[in-house]
Every structure is written in C-alpha cells, then in structure tokens.
Design an enzyme around this catalytic site. Structure first.
Site, PDB file in Angstrom:
ATOM      1  N   PRO A 159       0.779  -1.244   0.000  1.00 22.94           N
ATOM      2  CG  PRO A 159       0.056  -0.945   2.204  1.00 22.94           C
ATOM      3  CD  PRO A 159       0.775  -1.914   1.310  1.00 22.94           C
ATOM      4  N   GLY A 160       2.140   1.227   0.093  1.00 23.72           N
ATOM      5  CA  GLY A 160       2.916   2.446  -0.138  1.00 23.72           C
ATOM      6  C   GLY A 160       3.782   2.927   1.013  1.00 23.72           C
ATOM      7  CB  ALA A 161       4.580   1.581   4.358  1.00 23.90           C
ATOM      8  CD1 TRP A 162       8.532  -0.696   3.043  1.00 25.31           C
ATOM      9  CD2 TRP A 162      10.132  -1.333   1.607  1.00 25.31           C
ATOM     10  NE1 TRP A 162       9.166  -1.795   3.572  1.00 25.31           N
ATOM     11  CE2 TRP A 162      10.130  -2.213   2.722  1.00 25.31           C
ATOM     12  CE3 TRP A 162      11.035  -1.548   0.570  1.00 25.31           C
ATOM     13  CZ2 TRP A 162      11.044  -3.281   2.815  1.00 25.31           C
ATOM     14  CZ3 TRP A 162      11.934  -2.617   0.665  1.00 25.31           C
ATOM     15  CH2 TRP A 162      11.935  -3.459   1.773  1.00 25.31           C
ATOM     16  CG  ASP A 173       1.699  -3.710  -5.870  1.00 32.30           C
ATOM     17  OD1 ASP A 173       2.432  -3.742  -4.866  1.00 32.30           O
ATOM     18  OD2 ASP A 173       0.835  -4.581  -6.112  1.00 32.30           O
ATOM     19  CG  ASP A 187       8.428  -5.297   1.285  1.00 32.90           C
ATOM     20  OD1 ASP A 187       9.031  -6.272   1.758  1.00 32.90           O
ATOM     21  OD2 ASP A 187       7.531  -4.685   1.907  1.00 32.90           O
ATOM     22  CE  LYS A 205       8.318  -9.343   1.526  1.00 26.98           C
ATOM     23  NZ  LYS A 205       7.382  -8.665   2.427  1.00 26.98           N
TER      24      LYS A 205
HETATM   25  C1  LIG Z   1       4.319  -6.994   1.325  1.00 23.77           C
HETATM   26  S1  LIG Z   1       3.511  -6.070   0.085  1.00 23.77           S
HETATM   27  C2  LIG Z   1       4.576  -4.675  -0.064  1.00 23.77           C
HETATM   28  C3  LIG Z   1       4.421  -3.656   1.033  1.00 23.77           C
HETATM   29  C4  LIG Z   1       5.062  -2.354   0.662  1.00 23.77           C
HETATM   30  N1  LIG Z   1       6.509  -2.463   0.608  1.00 23.77           N
HETATM   31  C5  LIG Z   1       4.724  -1.257   1.642  1.00 23.77           C
HETATM   32  O1  LIG Z   1       5.610  -0.783   2.322  1.00 23.77           O
HETATM   33  O2  LIG Z   1       3.562  -0.863   1.699  1.00 23.77           O
HETATM   34  C6  LIG Z   1       3.913  -6.986  -1.360  1.00 23.77           C
HETATM   35  C7  LIG Z   1       3.384  -6.397  -2.650  1.00 23.77           C
HETATM   36  O3  LIG Z   1       3.964  -7.087  -3.751  1.00 23.77           O
HETATM   37  C8  LIG Z   1       3.032  -7.021  -4.820  1.00 23.77           C
HETATM   38  N2  LIG Z   1       3.350  -7.999  -5.871  1.00 23.77           N
HETATM   39  C9  LIG Z   1       3.266  -9.350  -5.787  1.00 23.77           C
HETATM   40  N3  LIG Z   1       3.566  -9.906  -6.976  1.00 23.77           N
HETATM   41  C10 LIG Z   1       3.852  -8.894  -7.839  1.00 23.77           C
HETATM   42  C11 LIG Z   1       4.216  -8.843  -9.218  1.00 23.77           C
HETATM   43  N4  LIG Z   1       4.343  -9.963  -9.941  1.00 23.77           N
HETATM   44  N5  LIG Z   1       4.427  -7.630  -9.800  1.00 23.77           N
HETATM   45  C12 LIG Z   1       4.276  -6.508  -9.063  1.00 23.77           C
HETATM   46  N6  LIG Z   1       3.920  -6.495  -7.750  1.00 23.77           N
HETATM   47  C13 LIG Z   1       3.720  -7.666  -7.134  1.00 23.77           C
HETATM   48  C14 LIG Z   1       1.719  -7.310  -4.118  1.00 23.77           C
HETATM   49  O4  LIG Z   1       0.619  -6.889  -4.896  1.00 23.77           O
HETATM   50  C15 LIG Z   1       1.874  -6.535  -2.800  1.00 23.77           C
HETATM   51  O5  LIG Z   1       1.257  -5.281  -2.877  1.00 23.77           O
END
Ligand SMILES: C[S@@+](CC[C@H](N)C(=O)[O-])C[C@H]1O[C@@H](n2cnc3c(N)ncnc32)[C@H](O)[C@@H]1O
Length: 309
Positions: free
Chosen positions: A112-115, A133, A214, A254
């Site tokens: 959701p955008g925290a990083w 994303d 991430d 990650k």
């Molecule tokens: C753990 S969350 C990231 C949290 C983010 N770093 C933050 O700080 O808000 C993982 C994200 O990876 C995205 N994701 C998973 N597979 C993906 C892909 N193939 N391409 C792009 N984004 C992907 C997911 O939709 C999800 O929003």
C-alpha cells in the site's frame, strides 16, 4: 540499569509534499510537480521486545504485542503499513538514501505504499520515486506509480522509459483505457526504431540509483511453494537490477528463505561487490521473510552469466 522497555527517542524526518498535480488525474501514473517539503514528524521507535521474547514462556503473546506496537506506531504516523519500519531499519544500517543528491528509486511491490513514503521522506527532495505493483494503488504524495506485473518483460521496458523521461507516459490515457497502456508503449518503440539515431542516443541506459523489492506473492502456507514463488519475484527484480541499476547502485530484495537461498546469494554476488542478508526486527519472528542487500553494483554485469549456474 537501563530499562529494556524504554527505547531512546529516535528521530526520523518524514517530509510530506503539500502540492501535487496529476496530469490526467487517472490512476496509471501520478506525475508530481512542485513538491514542497515543509513538515517534520518526530516518532518514537516502537519498543523492541525480541530479546525478552526468546526467554519467556509467553513469547507468542509478547511477540504479537510487539507487532501491534509497530502497527499502532504506523497508524499514528500515518504510515500506510508497519512495513515502513523494516525499511527504516534497513536504511539505518546500510544508509541507502541520501539527502545530499537526488536519487532515482524504484519500489517494486510498493502497495500500500509505506516503503515509498519512507523513500520520499529519507531522500533528497528532487529524487524521483516510481512504485510498481500488480494491484491498483494510489501512490503516496510525491511518488509516481504504475500498475503492472514485474514478471512481464514489457513492465521492465516501461520502467526504463519512465526513468529515461523519453516519453510522457500518461498522455494517451484514452488509449490506455481502450487497449491497455502497452499499446502506447509499442507505438513509442516503433517511432524510436524509425528515428533511432538521435532518439536512442539520449536514452538513459541505467538510470536507477536504488531498487527496493518488498514483493510477495499470495502465500499458500506450503513453505517450499512460497519459497519458489518468492524466488521468481527476486529473479525478476534482479533482472531489473542488471538492466536498470547504475553501476555503484544498491538493491534491497525480500525473499522467503528456503533451500535455494545460496543460489540466490550467488547470483547477487555476480551483480554486486558486497552482498548481505538482513532480517529487520520489525519482521515477525515466525515469518520466513528476510532481505538480501546488494551493495555497489558492478560495472558491465553479464545477465546471462548471472543466471547461468
Ligand atoms: C508486502 S507487500 C509490499 C508492502 C510495501 N513495501 C509497503 O511498504 O507498503 C507486497 C506487494 O507485492 C506485490 N506484488 C506481488 N507480486 C507482484 C508482481 N508480480 N508484480 C508486481 N507487484 C507484485 C503485491 O501486490 C503486494 O502489494
């Protein structure tokens, strides 16, 4: 003796833009202009209970409490998720952001955008941050965003085009709505090959200073399966690092630990001078997630060599 539950106040600066103008107001990209950074937020670092947890029978409960503290601190600071603290810890240790010069930052799996919020707050005001994303997500202020799958080659090309500033990605939104945004991209590619003299000369080949991934696929609970889908995402992010990261650039990635960790590390070592594993305290103890940090990208990385064992 120091009370283990009282952490010294730790200060970070989170700056928020007050002026934002999206060229089209449509969700694919938000082009940010005239960003001002007036405010400073002070926060108290969440209590770190991990040492205590290890020696206590009610560890699970305490661990949950610990997680809750990250969550409530994130809420209090208007950070979009507790994941922000992981990046804050990583940056405290490896000093990846700089206030001294603008950086181009790619945030893979940004929703959701925290990083992205942390990147915005910890980097120079003229830094350009692009979040990618697979899910639709309105980016935080001062951040650009693209909804796309990193496992698609076209996404990598689109990221390059975004940073090279060769095309104004937002301008054919009608086209985007009707045919998908790649139509627009293909059109630009054709144009480029027709006039490939002056146009291609100016393309920035490796425009990015820092790539953060991430990304996490939906976990199945089956450790091996989750490990391999995580590695697929790492490979995709590493390809972006080979192609788009400047020599000397850094990479945070990650991954879910498992039996192929060493192979991933080997690949990283072909791309970066220094490779380290790091699990921030903000990660849940029971989670298999950890981070591989690639520092100082090598010159002339051979992608084929990186991916051949
Ligand atoms: C753990 S969350 C990231 C949290 C983010 N770093 C933050 O700080 O808000 C993982 C994200 O990876 C995205 N994701 C998973 N597979 C993906 C892909 N193939 N391409 C792009 N984004 C992907 C997911 O939709 C999800 O929003």
């Amino acid at each position: 003796m120091m009370n283990p539950f009282i952490m010294p106040r730790s200060l970070i600066t989170l700056r928020q833009s007050t002026s934002l103008r999206s060229k089209t107001g449509v969700s694919l990209f938000n082009v940010i202009q005239n960003i001002k950074f007036p405010s400073t937020i002070t926060y108290k670092k969440p209590l770190i209970l991990h040492d205590f947890v290890r020696h206590n029978s009610s560890g699970k409960w305490l661990n949950r409490q610990n997680s809750d503290q990250y969550t409530s601190q994130a809420k209090a600071l208007k950070l979009r998720s507790r994941a922000a603290f992981k990046l804050l810890e990583i940056d405290d240790k490896f000093k990846l952001f700089s206030k001294k010069y603008p950086q181009n930052v790619l945030d893979l799996g940004f929703a959701p955008g925290a990083w992205s919020q942390v990147a915005r707050g910890r980097s120079h005001k003229d830094s350009i941050i692009l979040g990618v994303d697979i899910l639709p997500c309105k980016p935080p202020r001062g951040v650009n965003a693209m909804q796309a799958n990193i496992l698609s080659r076209k996404t990598h090309k689109l990221i390059r085009f975004f940073f090279s500033r060769k095309v104004e990605l937002n301008r054919h939104d009608d086209l985007h709505e009707e045919h998908g945004y790649f139509e627009h991209f293909q059109e630009e590619s054709q144009l480029e090959s027709q006039n490939n003299t002056a146009l291609t000369e100016n393309i920035v080949q490796q425009p990015i200073d820092l790539i953060m991934s991430d990304m996490l696929a939906n976990t199945s609970g089956i450790a091996t399966k989750d490990h391999y889908s995580s590695l697929d995402l790492c490979d995709a992010a590493l390809i972006a690092a080979c192609d788009l990261l400047k020599p000397g650039g850094n990479f945070i990635c990650k991954f879910y630990t498992g039996k192929e960790d060493t192979l991933l590390e080997k690949k990283f070592k072909k791309v970066f001078h220094k490779v380290l594993r790091y699990k921030p305290q903000a990660c849940r103890d029971e989670s298999k997630e950890t981070y591989m940090i690639g520092m100082r990208k090598r010159q002339n990385v051979d992608k084929v060599d990186v991916f051949s064992q």
